[in-house]
Design a protein around this motif. Structure first.
Motif, mmCIF file in Angstrom:
data_model
loop_
_atom_site.group_PDB
_atom_site.id
_atom_site.type_symbol
_atom_site.label_atom_id
_atom_site.label_comp_id
_atom_site.label_asym_id
_atom_site.label_seq_id
_atom_site.Cartn_x
_atom_site.Cartn_y
_atom_site.Cartn_z
ATOM 1 N N VAL A 120 0.865 -1.253 0.196
ATOM 2 C CA VAL A 120 0.311 0.284 0.010
ATOM 3 C C VAL A 120 1.088 1.781 0.152
ATOM 4 O O VAL A 120 2.002 1.214 0.767
ATOM 5 N N LYS A 121 0.410 1.904 -0.331
ATOM 6 C CA LYS A 121 0.913 3.946 -0.749
ATOM 7 C C LYS A 121 1.096 3.893 0.657
ATOM 8 O O LYS A 121 -0.604 4.473 1.168
ATOM 9 N N VAL A 122 1.187 4.553 1.504
ATOM 10 C CA VAL A 122 1.403 5.585 2.881
ATOM 11 C C VAL A 122 1.111 6.819 2.370
ATOM 12 O O VAL A 122 2.623 7.436 1.386
ATOM 13 N N THR A 123 0.151 7.535 2.298
ATOM 14 C CA THR A 123 0.326 8.906 1.737
ATOM 15 C C THR A 123 0.487 10.193 3.146
ATOM 16 O O THR A 123 0.387 11.250 2.339
ATOM 17 N N CYS A 124 0.037 9.876 4.070
ATOM 18 C CA CYS A 124 0.777 10.681 4.674
ATOM 19 C C CYS A 124 1.191 10.070 6.569
ATOM 20 O O CYS A 124 0.469 8.965 6.662
ATOM 21 N N GLU A 125 2.105 11.005 7.158
ATOM 22 C CA GLU A 125 2.753 10.248 8.620
ATOM 23 C C GLU A 125 3.295 11.554 9.012
ATOM 24 O O GLU A 125 4.276 12.544 8.555
ATOM 25 N N LYS A 126 2.957 11.304 10.159
ATOM 26 C CA LYS A 126 2.608 12.952 11.302
ATOM 27 C C LYS A 126 3.015 12.099 12.348
ATOM 28 O O LYS A 126 2.175 11.061 12.972
ATOM 29 N N TYR A 127 3.568 12.166 13.088
ATOM 30 C CA TYR A 127 4.277 11.777 14.583
ATOM 31 C C TYR A 127 4.734 13.039 15.394
ATOM 32 O O TYR A 127 5.091 13.738 15.213
ATOM 33 N N PHE A 128 4.130 12.574 16.893
ATOM 34 C CA PHE A 128 3.879 13.712 17.737
ATOM 35 C C PHE A 128 4.614 13.216 18.702
ATOM 36 O O PHE A 128 4.053 11.979 19.583
ATOM 37 N N GLN A 129 4.746 14.462 20.196
ATOM 38 C CA GLN A 129 5.950 13.672 20.804
ATOM 39 C C GLN A 129 4.275 13.994 22.333
ATOM 40 O O GLN A 129 3.802 14.822 22.600
ATOM 41 N N ALA A 137 1.782 8.255 16.691
ATOM 42 C CA ALA A 137 1.765 8.413 15.349
ATOM 43 C C ALA A 137 1.006 8.539 14.329
ATOM 44 O O ALA A 137 -0.587 7.434 14.568
ATOM 45 N N PHE A 138 0.245 9.200 13.010
ATOM 46 C CA PHE A 138 -0.811 9.210 12.389
ATOM 47 C C PHE A 138 -0.403 9.136 10.781
ATOM 48 O O PHE A 138 0.486 9.932 11.129
ATOM 49 N N VAL A 139 -0.789 8.031 11.032
ATOM 50 C CA VAL A 139 -0.358 7.528 9.476
ATOM 51 C C VAL A 139 -2.286 7.501 8.319
ATOM 52 O O VAL A 139 -3.614 7.303 9.092
ATOM 53 N N ALA A 140 -1.884 7.291 7.018
ATOM 54 C CA ALA A 140 -3.264 7.394 5.953
ATOM 55 C C ALA A 140 -2.405 6.467 4.949
ATOM 56 O O ALA A 140 -1.329 6.655 4.576
ATOM 57 N N VAL A 141 -3.656 5.513 4.170
ATOM 58 C CA VAL A 141 -2.754 4.470 3.891
ATOM 59 C C VAL A 141 -3.600 5.119 2.480
ATOM 60 O O VAL A 141 -4.829 4.788 2.683
ATOM 61 N N GLU A 142 -3.522 4.196 1.126
ATOM 62 C CA GLU A 142 -3.889 4.197 -0.030
ATOM 63 C C GLU A 142 -3.752 2.970 -0.930
ATOM 64 O O GLU A 142 -2.745 2.438 -1.023
#
Length: 183
Positions: A120-129, A137-142
């Motif tokens: 799958v293609k990961v379209t968004c990745e964001k990470y926060f302390q 972690a926040f992830v979106a896939v398509e």
């Protein structure tokens, strides 16, 4: 007399409106939360998409958990669409092959989807302390609908029984109809 009736009617209406609380804000002081990557996790007529989040004390573990959750949501979404499409398609078949096609196709596509989830293609990745330590972690896939269909058709061509019962154009039409509901 008419003035008194109209005046009392207006007063009564005002009293009823005031007792109902008038117009109050539905949010009642609450604040809307924006979830990172969520907007990239919405499926469309051309793409299956999903987003997820995860927390962990270890950044890599938070990433892995979020990706796994997103893939599970994606697989569930694809399985739901495939189930609906195969049921609709099978309903147009003769009674003899209907149930067999539906069950075989759903089982075969589950295997295909599970294989395709690795790519799958990961379209968004964001990470926060995170507050209090750890990471979020926040992830979106398509995955494209054509990729799912092409993989399923390839698997069908290897199953002689399914291939005999399969009408490519009719099935694609049913699939497109189901995907158009996602907008």
């Amino acid at each position: 007399m008419k003035k008194i009736s109209i005046l009392s009617l207006v007063a009564f209406g005002a009293l009823v409106f005031a007792s109902c609380g008038g117009t109050q804000s539905v949010t009642n002081g609450r604040q809307e939360v924006t979830i990172p990557c969520a907007d990239q996790g919405q499926s469309t007529k051309d793409m299956f998409r999903a987003s997820a989040t995860a927390k962990s004390q270890d950044l890599n573990l938070a990433k892995q958990k979020a990706l796994l959750n997103a893939k599970q949501y994606l697989a569930s979404n694809i399985a739901s669409v495939i189930k609906s499409v195969s049921e609709n398609y099978a309903n147009e078949m003769d009674a003899a092959g209907k149930q067999e096609f539906e069950q075989s196709y759903q089982n075969m596509t589950k295997e295909v989807v599970n294989q395709k989830l690795n790519s799958v293609k990961v379209t968004c990745e964001k990470y926060f302390q995170a507050d209090g330590g750890g990471y979020e972690a926040f992830v979106a896939v398509e995955m494209s609908k054509d990729d799912v269909l092409d993989s399923a058709e390839s698997a069908i061509s290897k199953d002689k029984k399914l291939e005999v019962m399969y009408d490519r154009e009719k099935f694609r039409q049913k699939f497109d109809e189901e995907m158009s509901k996602m907008q």
